[in-house]
Structures are given as C-alpha cells and as structure tokens.
Design a protein around this motif. Structure first.
Motif, PDB file in Angstrom:
ATOM      1  N   LEU A  34       0.828  -1.197   0.000  1.00 33.01           N
ATOM      2  CA  LEU A  34       0.000   0.000   0.000  1.00 33.01           C
ATOM      3  C   LEU A  34       0.868   1.254   0.000  1.00 33.01           C
ATOM      4  O   LEU A  34       1.874   1.322   0.703  1.00 33.01           O
ATOM      5  N   SER A  35       0.442   2.240  -0.749  1.00 32.89           N
ATOM      6  CA  SER A  35       1.085   3.548  -0.661  1.00 32.89           C
ATOM      7  C   SER A  35       0.666   4.190   0.661  1.00 32.89           C
ATOM      8  O   SER A  35      -0.334   3.765   1.269  1.00 32.89           O
ATOM      9  N   PRO A  36       1.390   5.204   1.113  1.00 35.74           N
ATOM     10  CA  PRO A  36       0.963   5.885   2.338  1.00 35.74           C
ATOM     11  C   PRO A  36      -0.460   6.433   2.246  1.00 35.74           C
ATOM     12  O   PRO A  36      -1.214   6.356   3.215  1.00 35.74           O
ATOM     13  N   ALA A  37      -0.845   6.954   1.094  1.00 37.38           N
ATOM     14  CA  ALA A  37      -2.205   7.482   0.927  1.00 37.38           C
ATOM     15  C   ALA A  37      -3.236   6.363   1.005  1.00 37.38           C
ATOM     16  O   ALA A  37      -4.310   6.539   1.597  1.00 37.38           O
ATOM     17  N   GLU A  38      -2.925   5.219   0.423  1.00 38.32           N
ATOM     18  CA  GLU A  38      -3.847   4.082   0.481  1.00 38.32           C
ATOM     19  C   GLU A  38      -3.985   3.576   1.912  1.00 38.32           C
ATOM     20  O   GLU A  38      -5.086   3.251   2.366  1.00 38.32           O
ATOM     21  N   MET A  39      -2.870   3.506   2.628  1.00 40.39           N
ATOM     22  CA  MET A  39      -2.921   3.065   4.018  1.00 40.39           C
ATOM     23  C   MET A  39      -3.794   4.012   4.827  1.00 40.39           C
ATOM     24  O   MET A  39      -4.625   3.579   5.633  1.00 40.39           O
ATOM     25  N   ALA A  40      -3.646   5.306   4.601  1.00 42.18           N
ATOM     26  CA  ALA A  40      -4.458   6.281   5.321  1.00 42.18           C
ATOM     27  C   ALA A  40      -5.936   6.083   4.982  1.00 42.18           C
ATOM     28  O   ALA A  40      -6.796   6.171   5.871  1.00 42.18           O
ATOM     29  N   SER A  41      -6.238   5.788   3.737  1.00 45.09           N
ATOM     30  CA  SER A  41      -7.627   5.553   3.342  1.00 45.09           C
ATOM     31  C   SER A  41      -8.201   4.315   4.012  1.00 45.09           C
ATOM     32  O   SER A  41      -9.364   4.313   4.423  1.00 45.09           O
ATOM     33  N   VAL A  42      -7.399   3.259   4.104  1.00 41.87           N
ATOM     34  CA  VAL A  42      -7.844   2.052   4.817  1.00 41.87           C
ATOM     35  C   VAL A  42      -8.147   2.406   6.270  1.00 41.87           C
ATOM     36  O   VAL A  42      -9.183   2.011   6.824  1.00 41.87           O
ATOM     37  N   LEU A  43      -7.269   3.167   6.881  1.00 48.06           N
ATOM     38  CA  LEU A  43      -7.459   3.549   8.274  1.00 48.06           C
ATOM     39  C   LEU A  43      -8.727   4.381   8.453  1.00 48.06           C
ATOM     40  O   LEU A  43      -9.503   4.157   9.395  1.00 48.06           O
ATOM     41  N   VAL A  44      -8.958   5.313   7.559  1.00 45.60           N
ATOM     42  CA  VAL A  44     -10.169   6.130   7.623  1.00 45.60           C
ATOM     43  C   VAL A  44     -11.410   5.240   7.532  1.00 45.60           C
ATOM     44  O   VAL A  44     -12.352   5.394   8.322  1.00 45.60           O
ATOM     45  N   LEU A  45     -11.415   4.298   6.597  1.00 51.80           N
ATOM     46  CA  LEU A  45     -12.563   3.395   6.464  1.00 51.80           C
ATOM     47  C   LEU A  45     -12.762   2.540   7.709  1.00 51.80           C
ATOM     48  O   LEU A  45     -13.897   2.324   8.150  1.00 51.80           O
ATOM     49  N   LEU A  46     -11.667   2.049   8.265  1.00 55.87           N
ATOM     50  CA  LEU A  46     -11.783   1.245   9.490  1.00 55.87           C
ATOM     51  C   LEU A  46     -12.383   2.081  10.620  1.00 55.87           C
ATOM     52  O   LEU A  46     -13.235   1.596  11.371  1.00 55.87           O
ATOM     53  N   ARG A  47     -11.951   3.324  10.742  1.00 58.34           N
ATOM     54  CA  ARG A  47     -12.510   4.206  11.786  1.00 58.34           C
ATOM     55  C   ARG A  47     -13.993   4.472  11.527  1.00 58.34           C
ATOM     56  O   ARG A  47     -14.804   4.447  12.454  1.00 58.34           O
ATOM     57  N   GLN A  48     -14.338   4.727  10.278  1.00 57.84           N
ATOM     58  CA  GLN A  48     -15.740   4.994   9.945  1.00 57.84           C
ATOM     59  C   GLN A  48     -16.631   3.798  10.256  1.00 57.84           C
ATOM     60  O   GLN A  48     -17.781   3.965  10.658  1.00 57.84           O
ATOM     61  N   GLN A  49     -16.107   2.593  10.073  1.00 53.90           N
ATOM     62  CA  GLN A  49     -16.862   1.374  10.335  1.00 53.90           C
ATOM     63  C   GLN A  49     -16.753   0.930  11.792  1.00 53.90           C
ATOM     64  O   GLN A  49     -17.217  -0.146  12.156  1.00 53.90           O
ATOM     65  N   GLN A  50     -16.107   1.749  12.611  1.00 54.75           N
ATOM     66  CA  GLN A  50     -15.929   1.513  14.043  1.00 54.75           C
ATOM     67  C   GLN A  50     -15.162   0.217  14.329  1.00 54.75           C
ATOM     68  O   GLN A  50     -15.459  -0.491  15.292  1.00 54.75           O
ATOM     69  N   HIS A  51     -14.184  -0.060  13.493  1.00 52.74           N
ATOM     70  CA  HIS A  51     -13.266  -1.174  13.734  1.00 52.74           C
ATOM     71  C   HIS A  51     -11.969  -0.599  14.306  1.00 52.74           C
ATOM     72  O   HIS A  51     -10.902  -0.647  13.694  1.00 52.74           O
ATOM     73  N   ASP A  52     -12.117  -0.043  15.503  1.00 50.86           N
ATOM     74  CA  ASP A  52     -11.006   0.683  16.104  1.00 50.86           C
ATOM     75  C   ASP A  52      -9.822  -0.210  16.452  1.00 50.86           C
ATOM     76  O   ASP A  52      -8.671   0.221  16.342  1.00 50.86           O
ATOM     77  N   LEU A  53     -10.079  -1.432  16.854  1.00 46.88           N
ATOM     78  CA  LEU A  53      -8.973  -2.333  17.180  1.00 46.88           C
ATOM     79  C   LEU A  53      -8.135  -2.622  15.937  1.00 46.88           C
ATOM     80  O   LEU A  53      -6.895  -2.585  15.990  1.00 46.88           O
ATOM     81  N   LEU A  54      -8.790  -2.891  14.811  1.00 46.96           N
ATOM     82  CA  LEU A  54      -8.058  -3.106  13.561  1.00 46.96           C
ATOM     83  C   LEU A  54      -7.296  -1.844  13.165  1.00 46.96           C
ATOM     84  O   LEU A  54      -6.146  -1.924  12.721  1.00 46.96           O
ATOM     85  N   ALA A  55      -7.925  -0.686  13.311  1.00 46.43           N
ATOM     86  CA  ALA A  55      -7.269   0.574  12.971  1.00 46.43           C
ATOM     87  C   ALA A  55      -6.038   0.793  13.842  1.00 46.43           C
ATOM     88  O   ALA A  55      -4.961   1.154  13.330  1.00 46.43           O
ATOM     89  N   ASP A  56      -6.174   0.565  15.129  1.00 42.95           N
ATOM     90  CA  ASP A  56      -5.036   0.737  16.040  1.00 42.95           C
ATOM     91  C   ASP A  56      -3.899  -0.215  15.692  1.00 42.95           C
ATOM     92  O   ASP A  56      -2.722   0.174  15.709  1.00 42.95           O
ATOM     93  N   ASN A  57      -4.247  -1.456  15.370  1.00 41.60           N
ATOM     94  CA  ASN A  57      -3.213  -2.416  14.985  1.00 41.60           C
ATOM     95  C   ASN A  57      -2.539  -2.023  13.679  1.00 41.60           C
ATOM     96  O   ASN A  57      -1.324  -2.169  13.538  1.00 41.60           O
ATOM     97  N   LEU A  58      -3.311  -1.520  12.739  1.00 41.87           N
ATOM     98  CA  LEU A  58      -2.734  -1.074  11.470  1.00 41.87           C
ATOM     99  C   LEU A  58      -1.740   0.060  11.700  1.00 41.87           C
ATOM    100  O   LEU A  58      -0.668   0.086  11.097  1.00 41.87           O
ATOM    101  N   ILE A  59      -2.077   0.974  12.576  1.00 40.58           N
ATOM    102  CA  ILE A  59      -1.168   2.077  12.905  1.00 40.58           C
ATOM    103  C   ILE A  59       0.154   1.532  13.412  1.00 40.58           C
ATOM    104  O   ILE A  59       1.226   1.951  12.964  1.00 40.58           O
ATOM    105  N   HIS A  60       0.099   0.595  14.337  1.00 42.73           N
ATOM    106  CA  HIS A  60       1.328   0.049  14.916  1.00 42.73           C
ATOM    107  C   HIS A  60       2.129  -0.743  13.891  1.00 42.73           C
ATOM    108  O   HIS A  60       3.355  -0.625  13.826  1.00 42.73           O
ATOM    109  N   ILE A  61       1.449  -1.539  13.093  1.00 42.60           N
ATOM    110  CA  ILE A  61       2.127  -2.330  12.063  1.00 42.60           C
ATOM    111  C   ILE A  61       2.809  -1.419  11.058  1.00 42.60           C
ATOM    112  O   ILE A  61       3.996  -1.578  10.747  1.00 42.60           O
TER     113      ILE A  61
END
Length: 96
Positions: A34-61
């Motif tokens: 993933l490009s940095p912009a794509e990763m940010a988009s994935v994170l935004v979608l995860l937050r919007q869908q209230q998958h905060d644990l996945l979003a937090d893990n993605l940040i750390h990874i």
C-alpha cells in the motif's frame, strides 16, 4: 480506491468472523504494497466502520514496519483527512 475498499472489507469480515489473527496477518502483508495514501484511506474506512482495534493495529504495524518517509507521508495524509490523533500515533509507533 477499489483495492482499499476490498482490503478493508476483507479485514472486517475476518475479524468479525472470529479470525482476528487472520485479519492482522492480512493487514501486515498488505502494508508492504500500500502507498501511504492508500494506508491512510484504509485507516479512515476502518474508523468509519468503528473497527477501532483493527485501525489501532494497522497504525502500529505500519509505523513499525515502513520506512520513515512512508510513515511521514502517511501521517500527513491522516492529518489532512481529519485524523490528527492517528497521525500522531503512527509517528509514535515509528519511534518505538
């Protein structure tokens, strides 16, 4: 953008289907392509869908495994998309 939506949907399905480890593995593997912009988009979608644990893990990874330059670009993109706390979190993950 279709790739981002597909990835996010698949990670959510795995997580909600009782396979959180498989969801994390999927995120870990895809951060390499993933490009940095794509990763940010994935994170935004995860937050919007209230998958905060996945979003937090993605940040750390992502913060831990990607180059400093990619992390900086991702942090900038997160900030621009209205997620300044996540931008700070990804920078902290890269530091430590």
């Amino acid at each position: 953008m279709a790739v981002v939506k597909q990835l996010t949907k698949r990670a959510e399905e795995l997580h909600d289907g009782g396979s959180p480890d498989a969801a994390l593995t999927l995120l870990r593997q895809t951060t390499e392509i993933l490009s940095p912009a794509e990763m940010a988009s994935v994170l935004v979608l995860l937050r919007q869908q209230q998958h905060d644990l996945l979003a937090d893990n993605l940040i750390h990874i992502y913060g831990r495994d990607q180059t400093d330059q990619d992390v900086l670009y991702a942090a900038h993109e997160l900030h621009e998309q209205g997620l300044p706390k996540d931008a700070g979190a990804i920078l902290r993950a890269a530091l430590g």
